[in-house]
Design an enzyme around this catalytic site. Structure first.
Site, PDB file in Angstrom:
ATOM      1  N   LYS A   1      -3.299  -2.543  15.855  1.00 60.63           N
ATOM      2  CA  LYS A   1      -2.667  -1.574  16.732  1.00 60.63           C
ATOM      3  C   LYS A   1      -3.598  -1.222  17.888  1.00 60.63           C
ATOM      4  O   LYS A   1      -4.806  -1.135  17.715  1.00 60.63           O
ATOM      5  CB  LYS A   1      -2.397  -0.324  15.909  1.00 60.63           C
ATOM      6  CG  LYS A   1      -1.261   0.482  16.427  1.00 60.63           C
ATOM      7  CD  LYS A   1      -0.951   1.662  15.545  1.00 60.63           C
ATOM      8  CE  LYS A   1      -0.505   1.265  14.183  1.00 60.63           C
ATOM      9  NZ  LYS A   1      -1.558   1.077  13.218  1.00 60.63           N
TER      10      LYS A   1
ATOM     11  N   GLU B   1       0.823  -1.223   0.000  1.00 59.13           N
ATOM     12  CA  GLU B   1       0.000   0.000   0.000  1.00 59.13           C
ATOM     13  C   GLU B   1       0.852   1.265   0.000  1.00 59.13           C
ATOM     14  O   GLU B   1       2.069   1.214   0.210  1.00 59.13           O
ATOM     15  CB  GLU B   1      -0.942   0.008   1.205  1.00 59.13           C
ATOM     16  CG  GLU B   1      -0.214   0.019   2.539  1.00 59.13           C
ATOM     17  CD  GLU B   1      -0.996   0.720   3.640  1.00 59.13           C
ATOM     18  OE1 GLU B   1      -1.451   1.852   3.428  1.00 59.13           O
ATOM     19  OE2 GLU B   1      -1.105   0.122   4.733  1.00 59.13           O
TER      20      GLU B   1
ATOM     21  N   ASP C   1     -16.903   4.791  14.309  1.00 63.19           N
ATOM     22  CA  ASP C   1     -15.681   4.813  13.498  1.00 63.19           C
ATOM     23  C   ASP C   1     -15.117   3.397  13.335  1.00 63.19           C
ATOM     24  O   ASP C   1     -14.387   2.888  14.182  1.00 63.19           O
ATOM     25  CB  ASP C   1     -14.636   5.750  14.125  1.00 63.19           C
ATOM     26  CG  ASP C   1     -13.479   6.018  13.174  1.00 63.19           C
ATOM     27  OD1 ASP C   1     -13.370   5.311  12.147  1.00 63.19           O
ATOM     28  OD2 ASP C   1     -12.684   6.935  13.454  1.00 63.19           O
TER      29      ASP C   1
ATOM     30  N   LYS D   1      -5.392  10.687   0.990  1.00 62.68           N
ATOM     31  CA  LYS D   1      -5.482   9.355   1.592  1.00 62.68           C
ATOM     32  C   LYS D   1      -6.759   8.748   1.013  1.00 62.68           C
ATOM     33  O   LYS D   1      -7.862   9.210   1.302  1.00 62.68           O
ATOM     34  CB  LYS D   1      -5.556   9.462   3.119  1.00 62.68           C
ATOM     35  CG  LYS D   1      -5.820   8.135   3.816  1.00 62.68           C
ATOM     36  CD  LYS D   1      -5.946   8.318   5.315  1.00 62.68           C
ATOM     37  CE  LYS D   1      -6.555   7.091   5.969  1.00 62.68           C
ATOM     38  NZ  LYS D   1      -6.898   7.313   7.387  1.00 62.68           N
TER      39      LYS D   1
ATOM     40  N   SER E   1     -13.210   1.144  10.346  1.00 67.22           N
ATOM     41  CA  SER E   1     -12.510   1.329   9.071  1.00 67.22           C
ATOM     42  C   SER E   1     -13.160   0.537   7.933  1.00 67.22           C
ATOM     43  O   SER E   1     -13.582  -0.615   8.114  1.00 67.22           O
ATOM     44  CB  SER E   1     -11.053   0.894   9.211  1.00 67.22           C
ATOM     45  OG  SER E   1     -10.408   0.967   7.954  1.00 67.22           O
TER      46      SER E   1
ATOM     47  N   ASP F   1     -11.571  -0.774   5.803  1.00 67.74           N
ATOM     48  CA  ASP F   1     -10.691  -1.942   5.590  1.00 67.74           C
ATOM     49  C   ASP F   1     -11.411  -3.236   5.960  1.00 67.74           C
ATOM     50  O   ASP F   1     -11.272  -4.260   5.286  1.00 67.74           O
ATOM     51  CB  ASP F   1      -9.423  -1.845   6.454  1.00 67.74           C
ATOM     52  CG  ASP F   1      -8.505  -0.693   6.058  1.00 67.74           C
ATOM     53  OD1 ASP F   1      -8.778  -0.028   5.043  1.00 67.74           O
ATOM     54  OD2 ASP F   1      -7.511  -0.474   6.786  1.00 67.74           O
TER      55      ASP F   1
HETATM   56  N1  PSU Z   1      -2.035   1.662  10.488  1.00 66.74           N
HETATM   57  C1  PSU Z   1      -0.703   1.969  10.481  1.00 66.74           C
HETATM   58  N2  PSU Z   1      -0.216   2.727   9.499  1.00 66.74           N
HETATM   59  C2  PSU Z   1      -1.000   3.187   8.493  1.00 66.74           C
HETATM   60  C3  PSU Z   1      -2.396   2.840   8.503  1.00 66.74           C
HETATM   61  C4  PSU Z   1      -2.853   2.081   9.503  1.00 66.74           C
HETATM   62  O1  PSU Z   1       0.018   1.576  11.356  1.00 66.74           O
HETATM   63  O2  PSU Z   1      -0.476   3.892   7.617  1.00 66.74           O
HETATM   64  C5  PSU Z   1      -3.240   3.281   7.354  1.00 66.74           C
HETATM   65  C6  PSU Z   1      -3.550   2.097   6.416  1.00 66.74           C
HETATM   66  O3  PSU Z   1      -3.459   2.551   5.081  1.00 66.74           O
HETATM   67  C7  PSU Z   1      -4.978   1.743   6.753  1.00 66.74           C
HETATM   68  C8  PSU Z   1      -5.538   3.095   7.086  1.00 66.74           C
HETATM   69  O4  PSU Z   1      -5.689   1.134   5.707  1.00 66.74           O
HETATM   70  O5  PSU Z   1      -4.508   3.733   7.827  1.00 66.74           O
HETATM   71  C9  PSU Z   1      -6.814   3.021   7.881  1.00 66.74           C
HETATM   72  O6  PSU Z   1      -7.381   4.282   7.946  1.00 66.74           O
HETATM   73  P1  PSU Z   1      -8.871   4.442   8.487  1.00 66.74           P
HETATM   74  O7  PSU Z   1      -8.789   4.054   9.937  1.00 66.74           O
HETATM   75  O8  PSU Z   1      -9.156   5.897   8.281  1.00 66.74           O
HETATM   76  O9  PSU Z   1      -9.735   3.554   7.675  1.00 66.74           O
HETATM   77 MN    MN Z   2     -12.314   5.801  10.338  1.00 68.06          MN
END
Ligand code: PSU
Ligand code: MN
Length: 304
Positions: free
Chosen positions: A161, A27, A140, A88, A142, A144
Site C-alpha cells: 500500500k 489473518e 518504523d 492487534k 513492520s 511482517d
Molecule cells: N494493511 C492493510 N490492512 C491491514 C493491515 C495492513 O491493508 O489490516 C494489517 C496487517 O495485519 C499487517 C499489519 O500485518 O496491518 C501491519 O501492521 P504494522 O505496520 O503495525 O506492522
Molecule cells: Mn510499525
C-alpha cells in the site's frame, strides 16, 4: 513440540493437513482492525467461501483463551469483528496476550508464525506491513518483513500500500532475500492501484509455476517467505494519483495527532476509507477476494 499444547487446530483443518490437502491461512487483524463492522465479518466469511470454491480449506487464525486458534467458528469471528478490546497481535505481543488469555487478532507476522507451527504453507491477506514513509528517522519497519525473511509461508497480497514507502519496502525485501513475484504483469502493484511505478523483480503467470518456485525454494532450505503480489482487478482499482492525495492528508493527520507504532496502520486505513467515501474499502474487499482465489489455486498446485 513445546508449543503443541497452545495449538487449537479445527478438526477439518487438522484432517486436511494430515492428508496433504490444500489449506490457506487467513489473518484476523484485517477483521478486527482493518475494516468496519459488519463488512469485516461479511468479508471474512465470503473470503473463506472463495477459498473453498477454489479447492482449498480456509484457516482463519486468531488468539483466543490462551490458544493459537487455527480455524474459527461463527461466534469467534463475530466476537473478533465486534469487541473493542481485541489486541492487534504482532510477534512481540504474542507471549503476553497468550499468557493472559486475552483476545487477539493476528497480523501478517503473527499469522505466518502460527500457520508455520500448524504446517500451513500458503497465507492470503490484503496488504502486508512494510517500511513506512519517513522510516529513515522513525525506524518504523513492520515486523511482517522480518518474519517473511525466516518463516516458510508464502504470502499472497495485492502488493504494498502506498501509505508505506514502496521503494524502501522492495529494497528491504531484497536485502532480506525474500523473492517478490507479481502475478500476470511486470509492474509491482500498489494495493488499491495496479500500478506503483516500481518494476517487479519477477513476473509469473500461472499458479502452478508459482507453486513450483515455492517448493524449489523450500527444498533448497532457502528459508523464508515469497511475496506474491496480485494486482487488484482493473475495474475496481483506485488510480495511484487519486490515492496519493488522500494518503498525504491521512499521514498529516496522523503526525498532528502523534499516532505512531502499532496504531498507525489501522488509523491510516480508517481515515482513507472516510476520505474516499468508502471507495477504498470496496477496493480493499475486492482485492482480498481476488487474492483468496489465487492463494487457493497455488495451495492446490502445491499439493499435486
Ligand atoms: N494493511 C492493510 N490492512 C491491514 C493491515 C495492513 O491493508 O489490516 C494489517 C496487517 O495485519 C499487517 C499489519 O500485518 O496491518 C501491519 O501492521 P504494522 O505496520 O503495525 O506492522
Ligand atoms: Mn510499525
Amino acid at each position: 513440540m513445546s508449543y503443541s499444547k497452545y495449538l487449537n487446530i479445527h478438526p477439518e483443518i487438522k484432517k486436511a493437513l494430515a492428508n496433504n490437502k490444500p489449506v490457506v491461512a487467513l489473518e484476523s487483524t484485517i477483521i478486527a482492525h482493518g475494516m468496519p463492522y459488519p463488512l469485516n465479518i461479511q468479508t471474512a466469511k465470503e473470503v473463506e467461501e472463495i477459498v473453498r470454491k477454489n479447492g482449498a480449506i480456509p484457516a482463519t487464525i486468531a488468539i483466543l483463551d490462551g490458544k493459537l486458534c487455527i480455524g474459527l467458528n461463527k461466534e469467534q469471528l463475530e466476537m473478533l469483528g465486534t469487541a473493542d478490546d481485541v489486541w492487534k497481535v504482532s510477534l512481540r505481543d504474542m507471549p503476553y496476550v497468550i499468557s493472559k488469555k486475552l483476545p487477539g487478532a493476528t497480523t501478517v507476522a503473527a499469522t505466518m508464525r502460527i500457520a508455520a507451527m500448524a504446517g500451513i504453507k500458503i497465507f492470503v491477506t490484503g496488504g502486508i506491513g512494510g517500511v513506512h514513509r519517513g522510516a529513515e528517522t522513525t525506524m518504523d519497519i513492520s515486523a511482517d518483513l522480518i518474519e517473511m525473511s525466516q518463516t516458510n509461508v508464502a504470502v499472497v497480497s495485492a502488493g504494498v500500500k502506498s501509505i508505506l514507502d514502496i521503494g524502501l519496502t522492495l529494497e528491504f525485501l531484497e536485502t532480506q532475500g525474500i523473492p517478490v513475484v507479481t502475478y500476470g504483469q511486470h509492474e509491482f502493484p500498489a494495493f488499491y492501484s495496479r500500478r506503483s511505478g516500481y518494476p517487479s523483480a519477477l513476473r509469473i503467470d500461472s499458479p502452478s509455476d508459482i507453486a513450483d518456485m515455492l517448493s524449489t525454494k523450500w527444498q533448497l532450505n532457502l528459508n523464508g517467505s515469497v511475496l506474491i503480489a496480485n494486482p487488484i482487478p482493473e475495474h475496481l482499482e483506485v488510480p495511484l494519483q487519486k490515492m496519493e492525495v488522500y494518503i498525504n492528508e491521512a499521514l498529516k493527520e496522523a503526525s498532528q495527532l502523534k499516532i505512531d507504532g502499532k496504531r498507525l496502520t489501522p488509523f491510516l486505513l480508517k481515515i482513507i476509507a472516510e476520505k474516499t467515501g468508502g471507495e477504498s474499502l470496496s477496493s480493499n474487499i475486492a482485492l482480498v477476494k481476488n487474492n483468496a482465489e489465487l492463494g487457493a489455486k497455488i495451495a492446490v498446485e502445491l499439493t499435486l
